[in-house]
Motif scaffolding. Structure first.
Motif, PDB file in Angstrom:
ATOM      1  N   VAL A 123      15.063  18.568  32.011  1.00  0.00           N
ATOM      2  CA  VAL A 123      15.350  17.834  32.653  1.00  0.00           C
ATOM      3  C   VAL A 123      16.084  16.788  31.057  1.00  0.00           C
ATOM      4  O   VAL A 123      16.780  16.684  30.490  1.00  0.00           O
ATOM      5  CB  VAL A 123      14.531  16.079  33.404  1.00  0.00           C
ATOM      6  N   GLU A 155      18.760  19.017  30.203  1.00  0.00           N
ATOM      7  CA  GLU A 155      19.985  18.317  30.339  1.00  0.00           C
ATOM      8  C   GLU A 155      20.496  17.412  30.258  1.00  0.00           C
ATOM      9  O   GLU A 155      22.175  17.430  29.918  1.00  0.00           O
ATOM     10  CB  GLU A 155      19.621  18.409  32.236  1.00  0.00           C
ATOM     11  N   LEU A 156      19.831  16.194  30.038  1.00  0.00           N
ATOM     12  CA  LEU A 156      20.530  14.825  29.356  1.00  0.00           C
ATOM     13  C   LEU A 156      21.088  14.773  28.229  1.00  0.00           C
ATOM     14  O   LEU A 156      22.310  14.347  28.115  1.00  0.00           O
ATOM     15  CB  LEU A 156      19.200  13.431  29.626  1.00  0.00           C
ATOM     16  N   GLU A 192      24.655  11.072  40.238  1.00  0.00           N
ATOM     17  CA  GLU A 192      23.910  12.464  39.198  1.00  0.00           C
ATOM     18  C   GLU A 192      23.364  12.003  38.709  1.00  0.00           C
ATOM     19  O   GLU A 192      21.884  12.543  38.339  1.00  0.00           O
ATOM     20  CB  GLU A 192      25.239  13.252  38.497  1.00  0.00           C
ATOM     21  N   ARG A 193      23.770  10.788  37.702  1.00  0.00           N
ATOM     22  CA  ARG A 193      22.471  10.121  36.905  1.00  0.00           C
ATOM     23  C   ARG A 193      21.425   9.601  37.772  1.00  0.00           C
ATOM     24  O   ARG A 193      20.302   9.613  36.812  1.00  0.00           O
ATOM     25  CB  ARG A 193      23.180   8.892  36.191  1.00  0.00           C
ATOM     26  N   GLU A 231      20.156  10.773  40.610  1.00  0.00           N
ATOM     27  CA  GLU A 231      19.549  11.718  40.541  1.00  0.00           C
ATOM     28  C   GLU A 231      18.901  12.848  39.774  1.00  0.00           C
ATOM     29  O   GLU A 231      17.337  12.888  39.635  1.00  0.00           O
ATOM     30  CB  GLU A 231      19.884  13.294  41.164  1.00  0.00           C
ATOM     31  N   VAL A 232      18.984  12.685  38.317  1.00  0.00           N
ATOM     32  CA  VAL A 232      18.596  12.847  37.312  1.00  0.00           C
ATOM     33  C   VAL A 232      17.119  12.181  36.373  1.00  0.00           C
ATOM     34  O   VAL A 232      16.204  12.939  36.228  1.00  0.00           O
ATOM     35  CB  VAL A 232      19.553  13.377  36.291  1.00  0.00           C
ATOM     36  N   ARG A 238      14.304  12.530  38.572  1.00  0.00           N
ATOM     37  CA  ARG A 238      13.661  14.128  38.924  1.00  0.00           C
ATOM     38  C   ARG A 238      12.259  13.458  37.471  1.00  0.00           C
ATOM     39  O   ARG A 238      11.572  13.965  37.604  1.00  0.00           O
ATOM     40  CB  ARG A 238      14.276  15.036  38.080  1.00  0.00           C
ATOM     41  N   LYS A 239      13.076  12.823  36.441  1.00  0.00           N
ATOM     42  CA  LYS A 239      12.721  13.425  35.155  1.00  0.00           C
ATOM     43  C   LYS A 239      11.196  11.946  35.162  1.00  0.00           C
ATOM     44  O   LYS A 239      10.275  11.578  34.589  1.00  0.00           O
ATOM     45  CB  LYS A 239      13.346  11.859  34.007  1.00  0.00           C
TER      46      LYS A 239
END
Length: 214
Positions: A72, A75-76, A96-97, A99-100, A103-104
Motif C-alpha cells: 500500500v 502504491e501511494l 480510490e483514495r 479504498e487505499v 486497505r492501509k
C-alpha cells in the motif's frame, strides 16, 4: 475482522489474562504447587505444543500483513509520482483514495494485532521460565536457611562456610525479581499501546471513515 484475525484477538486477550494470573502475588507453597502442576500435567504439555503451531500461523499472518502495508505504501508513493509529486493526501482522489486508506488501515491493524500477540507470547514464555527459576532459588534458600524442623541442619551448614552460598543465591534471586519487574513494565507499555490502537479503531468505526494510524 475476519474469522482468523478474530481468533488472534481472542488469543491476545487470553495471553493478557494469563500474564496477569502469573504475576498475581501468591504464597510460596501455593505458587509452587500450581507451577509444578503446570509443568508436569500432560494436557498442558499438549496444549503448549498446539500453541506453538498456532504461533507459527500467526507469524505467517504477521508477515503477510507487513507485506500488505508495504504494498500500500508503494502504491501511494507511485500515485504521488504520477500526480506530479503532490502530497499523499491528494495523490488518490475520491473513492480510490478511501479504498487505499482503508486497505492501509486494516493492514496496519492486522500487523499490530499479530505483532502484539507474538511479542506477548515471548514475554509469557520468559516470565514462566523466570518464575520457575525464582521458585527453585527460593526453595534452595529455604533449605540452606532452615525452618523450625531443620534448624540444626542450617546451623551445621553455616558452620561449614555455607553463608557465602546463601548470599549468592539471594543475589541471584534479587536479579530474577528485578527481571520480573522489568517484564511487568514492558507488559504495561504493551497494554497502553494496544489500548491506543483500539481507541483509534473504535473512533474510525464511529465516524464511518477509516483513519490513518499514527
Amino acid at each position: 475482522m475476519t474469522l482468523y484475525y478474530t481468533l488472534v484477538f481472542m488469543l491476545l486477550m487470553a495471553e493478557m489474562g494469563l500474564f496477569v494470573f502469573l504475576i498475581i502475588p501468591l504464597p510460596f507453597a501455593m505458587r509452587r504447587k500450581m507451577f509444578t502442576f503446570i509443568s508436569e500435567n500432560p494436557f498442558v504439555a499438549k496444549l503448549q505444543y498446539w500453541l506453538k503451531i498456532t504461533f507459527v500461523f500467526i507469524l505467517i499472518l504477521f508477515i503477510d500483513s507487513v507485506n500488505r502495508v508495504y504494498r500500500v505504501q508503494v502504491e501511494l508513493a507511485a500515485a504521488a509520482e504520477n500526480n506530479g509529486g503532490n502530497s499523499r493526501g491528494a495523490a488518490i482522489m475520491g473513492h480510490e483514495r478511501l479504498e487505499v486508506q482503508a486497505r492501509k488501515f486494516y493492514s496496519q491493524r492486522n500487523m499490530y494485532l499479530c505483532g502484539f500477540t507474538l511479542f506477548l507470547s515471548l514475554i509469557l514464555n520468559r516470565t514462566y521460565i523466570m518464575i520457575l527459576e525464582v521458585l527453585r532459588l527460593e526453595e534452595r534458600v529455604k533449605q540452606y536457611e532452615g525452618t523450625e524442623k531443620n534448624t540444626k541442619q542450617a546451623e551445621k551448614l553455616a558452620m561449614a562456610g555455607e553463608p557465602g552460598e546463601i548470599a549468592r543465591l539471594r543475589k541471584a534471586l534479587a536479579l530474577k525479581e528485578q527481571d520480573l519487574e522489568n517484564l511487568k513494565k514492558q507488559s504495561a507499555g504493551l497494554h497502553r499501546e494496544y489500548d491506543s490502537l483500539s481507541e483509534k479503531y473504535a473512533q474510525s468505526q464511529e465516524d464511518g471513515t477509516p483513519k490513518k494510524l499514527k
